[in-house]
Design a protein around this motif. Sequence first.
Motif, PDB file in Angstrom:
ATOM      1  N   GLY A 138      -3.549 -10.446  -9.567  1.00  0.00           N
ATOM      2  CA  GLY A 138      -2.324 -10.546 -10.116  1.00  0.00           C
ATOM      3  C   GLY A 138      -1.221  -9.635  -9.583  1.00  0.00           C
ATOM      4  N   LEU A 139      -1.759  -8.587  -8.918  1.00  0.00           N
ATOM      5  CA  LEU A 139      -0.731  -7.813  -8.122  1.00  0.00           C
ATOM      6  C   LEU A 139      -0.503  -8.323  -6.818  1.00  0.00           C
ATOM      7  CD1 LEU A 139       0.091  -4.934  -9.678  1.00  0.00           C
ATOM      8  CD2 LEU A 139      -1.552  -3.801  -8.008  1.00  0.00           C
ATOM      9  N   ASN A 140       0.927  -8.469  -6.419  1.00  0.00           N
ATOM     10  CA  ASN A 140       1.247  -9.122  -5.211  1.00  0.00           C
ATOM     11  C   ASN A 140       1.380  -8.132  -4.324  1.00  0.00           C
ATOM     12  OD1 ASN A 140       2.221 -11.098  -3.270  1.00  0.00           O
ATOM     13  ND2 ASN A 140       4.217 -10.659  -3.853  1.00  0.00           N
ATOM     14  N   ALA A 141       0.331  -7.337  -3.821  1.00  0.00           N
ATOM     15  CA  ALA A 141       0.357  -6.177  -3.064  1.00  0.00           C
ATOM     16  C   ALA A 141      -0.754  -6.337  -1.843  1.00  0.00           C
ATOM     17  CB  ALA A 141      -0.205  -5.067  -3.714  1.00  0.00           C
ATOM     18  N   THR A 142      -0.474  -5.581  -0.591  1.00  0.00           N
ATOM     19  CA  THR A 142      -1.326  -5.453   0.358  1.00  0.00           C
ATOM     20  C   THR A 142      -1.293  -4.069   0.823  1.00  0.00           C
ATOM     21  OG1 THR A 142      -1.665  -6.594   2.465  1.00  0.00           O
ATOM     22  CG2 THR A 142       0.858  -6.184   2.367  1.00  0.00           C
ATOM     23  N   SER A 143      -2.228  -3.959   1.999  1.00  0.00           N
ATOM     24  CA  SER A 143      -2.206  -2.595   2.441  1.00  0.00           C
ATOM     25  C   SER A 143      -2.258  -2.506   3.811  1.00  0.00           C
ATOM     26  CB  SER A 143      -3.392  -1.905   1.896  1.00  0.00           C
ATOM     27  OG  SER A 143      -4.651  -2.417   2.511  1.00  0.00           O
ATOM     28  N   ILE A 144      -2.139  -1.344   4.682  1.00  0.00           N
ATOM     29  CA  ILE A 144      -1.998  -1.386   6.106  1.00  0.00           C
ATOM     30  C   ILE A 144      -3.270  -1.901   6.259  1.00  0.00           C
ATOM     31  CG2 ILE A 144      -1.530   0.055   8.003  1.00  0.00           C
ATOM     32  CD1 ILE A 144       1.065  -0.549   6.268  1.00  0.00           C
ATOM     33  N   TYR A 145      -4.534  -1.383   5.868  1.00  0.00           N
ATOM     34  CA  TYR A 145      -5.719  -1.649   6.172  1.00  0.00           C
ATOM     35  C   TYR A 145      -5.932  -3.167   6.004  1.00  0.00           C
ATOM     36  CZ  TYR A 145     -10.685  -2.617   5.908  1.00  0.00           C
ATOM     37  OH  TYR A 145     -11.883  -3.008   5.948  1.00  0.00           O
ATOM     38  N   LEU A 146      -5.353  -3.809   5.049  1.00  0.00           N
ATOM     39  CA  LEU A 146      -5.736  -5.371   4.706  1.00  0.00           C
ATOM     40  C   LEU A 146      -4.991  -5.998   5.760  1.00  0.00           C
ATOM     41  CD1 LEU A 146      -5.495  -5.596   0.884  1.00  0.00           C
ATOM     42  CD2 LEU A 146      -7.692  -5.823   2.533  1.00  0.00           C
ATOM     43  N   GLU A 147      -3.870  -5.502   6.434  1.00  0.00           N
ATOM     44  CA  GLU A 147      -2.996  -5.951   7.389  1.00  0.00           C
ATOM     45  C   GLU A 147      -3.488  -5.896   8.655  1.00  0.00           C
ATOM     46  OE1 GLU A 147      -0.628  -8.139   6.494  1.00  0.00           O
ATOM     47  OE2 GLU A 147      -1.006  -7.771   4.632  1.00  0.00           O
ATOM     48  N   THR A 148      -4.476  -4.906   9.107  1.00  0.00           N
ATOM     49  CA  THR A 148      -4.727  -4.524  10.401  1.00  0.00           C
ATOM     50  C   THR A 148      -6.254  -4.161  10.763  1.00  0.00           C
ATOM     51  OG1 THR A 148      -4.716  -2.181  10.106  1.00  0.00           O
ATOM     52  CG2 THR A 148      -2.606  -2.902  11.005  1.00  0.00           C
ATOM     53  N   LYS A 149      -6.875  -4.199   9.462  1.00  0.00           N
ATOM     54  CA  LYS A 149      -8.563  -4.080   9.420  1.00  0.00           C
ATOM     55  C   LYS A 149      -8.791  -2.675  10.077  1.00  0.00           C
ATOM     56  CE  LYS A 149      -9.468  -7.624   7.266  1.00  0.00           C
ATOM     57  NZ  LYS A 149      -8.545  -7.695   6.399  1.00  0.00           N
ATOM     58  N   LYS A 150      -7.636  -1.499  10.233  1.00  0.00           N
ATOM     59  CA  LYS A 150      -8.038  -0.325  10.709  1.00  0.00           C
ATOM     60  C   LYS A 150      -7.585   0.483   9.607  1.00  0.00           C
ATOM     61  CE  LYS A 150      -6.439  -1.463  15.323  1.00  0.00           C
ATOM     62  NZ  LYS A 150      -5.216  -1.483  15.831  1.00  0.00           N
ATOM     63  N   GLU A 151      -8.320   1.623   9.564  1.00  0.00           N
ATOM     64  CA  GLU A 151      -8.064   2.854   8.482  1.00  0.00           C
ATOM     65  C   GLU A 151      -7.275   3.739   9.399  1.00  0.00           C
ATOM     66  OE1 GLU A 151     -10.670   4.560   5.889  1.00  0.00           O
ATOM     67  OE2 GLU A 151     -11.522   2.693   5.512  1.00  0.00           O
ATOM     68  N   PHE A 152      -6.181   4.353   8.658  1.00  0.00           N
ATOM     69  CA  PHE A 152      -5.238   5.244   9.162  1.00  0.00           C
ATOM     70  C   PHE A 152      -5.401   6.702   8.302  1.00  0.00           C
ATOM     71  CE2 PHE A 152      -3.828   1.233  10.557  1.00  0.00           C
ATOM     72  CZ  PHE A 152      -3.161   1.494  11.830  1.00  0.00           C
ATOM     73  N   ASP A 153      -5.082   7.714   9.056  1.00  0.00           N
ATOM     74  CA  ASP A 153      -5.294   9.057   8.829  1.00  0.00           C
ATOM     75  C   ASP A 153      -3.781   9.633   7.982  1.00  0.00           C
ATOM     76  OD1 ASP A 153      -5.840  11.882   8.558  1.00  0.00           O
ATOM     77  OD2 ASP A 153      -4.466  12.393  10.027  1.00  0.00           O
ATOM     78  N   LYS A 154      -4.111   9.759   6.802  1.00  0.00           N
ATOM     79  CA  LYS A 154      -2.912   9.934   5.713  1.00  0.00           C
ATOM     80  C   LYS A 154      -1.708  10.822   6.375  1.00  0.00           C
ATOM     81  CE  LYS A 154      -4.921   8.901   1.304  1.00  0.00           C
ATOM     82  NZ  LYS A 154      -5.127   9.356  -0.164  1.00  0.00           N
ATOM     83  N   LYS A 155      -2.334  12.056   6.954  1.00  0.00           N
ATOM     84  CA  LYS A 155      -1.429  12.908   7.137  1.00  0.00           C
ATOM     85  C   LYS A 155      -0.649  12.643   8.617  1.00  0.00           C
ATOM     86  CE  LYS A 155      -2.185  17.545   5.818  1.00  0.00           C
ATOM     87  NZ  LYS A 155      -3.051  18.734   5.921  1.00  0.00           N
ATOM     88  N   ALA A 156      -1.359  11.869   9.432  1.00  0.00           N
ATOM     89  CA  ALA A 156      -0.468  11.358  10.495  1.00  0.00           C
ATOM     90  C   ALA A 156       0.669  10.507  10.251  1.00  0.00           C
ATOM     91  CB  ALA A 156      -1.484  10.611  11.692  1.00  0.00           C
TER      92      ALA A 156
END
Length: 243
Positions: A138-156
């Motif tokens: 029910g939450l209309n949300a996405t993430s960078i991971y869901l959009e790219t299938k890649k994990e990113f470093d938070k600090k970068a």
Amino acid sequence: MKHTIIEFKSLDSTSTYIKNNYASVDDGSVVTSITQTSGRGRLGRHWIDDGKSLLFSFLLKGKKYSSLLDSISLLSGAAMELTLLELGLSPLIKWPNDIYINDKKVCGILAEGISSSSLECIVVGIGLNLNNSSFEEGLNATSIYLETKKEFDKKAILFSFLSNLDKLLESEEKNPYSFSKIIAAHDYLKDKDIYLNYYGENKFLHCLGINSTGALLGKDEEGKLITVTSGEANVVTNLTRAI
Ligand code: BTN
């Protein structure tokens, strides 16, 4: 600007931490936390996380920032927009405080002023859905991971954001509101019909774009041109149209 990074594993809220401790926190400091137990959103909403989002708040300390209070949230959104564009994504800014990708929210921004007799500080809290692989139903949300299938470093991502923030704050001194060009060029609401919640009143608007000071331009039901400087926009869907 110098950015001292203060890191926590868990906090109630990075913004609440700064608000409670601003006297001993330096100008430009950034507080991060892997997770929050009482994350706060706009209009009293909760911001829930699963430890995979980038959660941080930064402090602009001193009266010298008072002229920025009304625009810091838009300026911060523009800095995050640039950061996400650099990753090759196609984010859009949902005026005034959110960033959307593919019609779903990926980032929310909460700017708060701290005043005694006059403005003392501005605290800006940002939640970016980064490596999250799912969201509550029910939450209309996405993430960078869901959009790219890649994990990113938070600090970068944080450092890239801070570098874009610094550039925009610097250009603000010479060229006030230059960030509004970024918002206008990546405007989620342009050409959409919305209900604007403005001081509790729901007003219909057809969005025309963003003006040179970052205000929303729209046409109301009578065709009157309106310039809006604050409020919460809800896009009219077929469902809300029928109601
Ligand atoms: C919104 O979308 O309503 C704004 C959400 C802001 C959430 C961030 S997460 C880091 C910082 N700490 C908080 O408690 N809120 C902001």
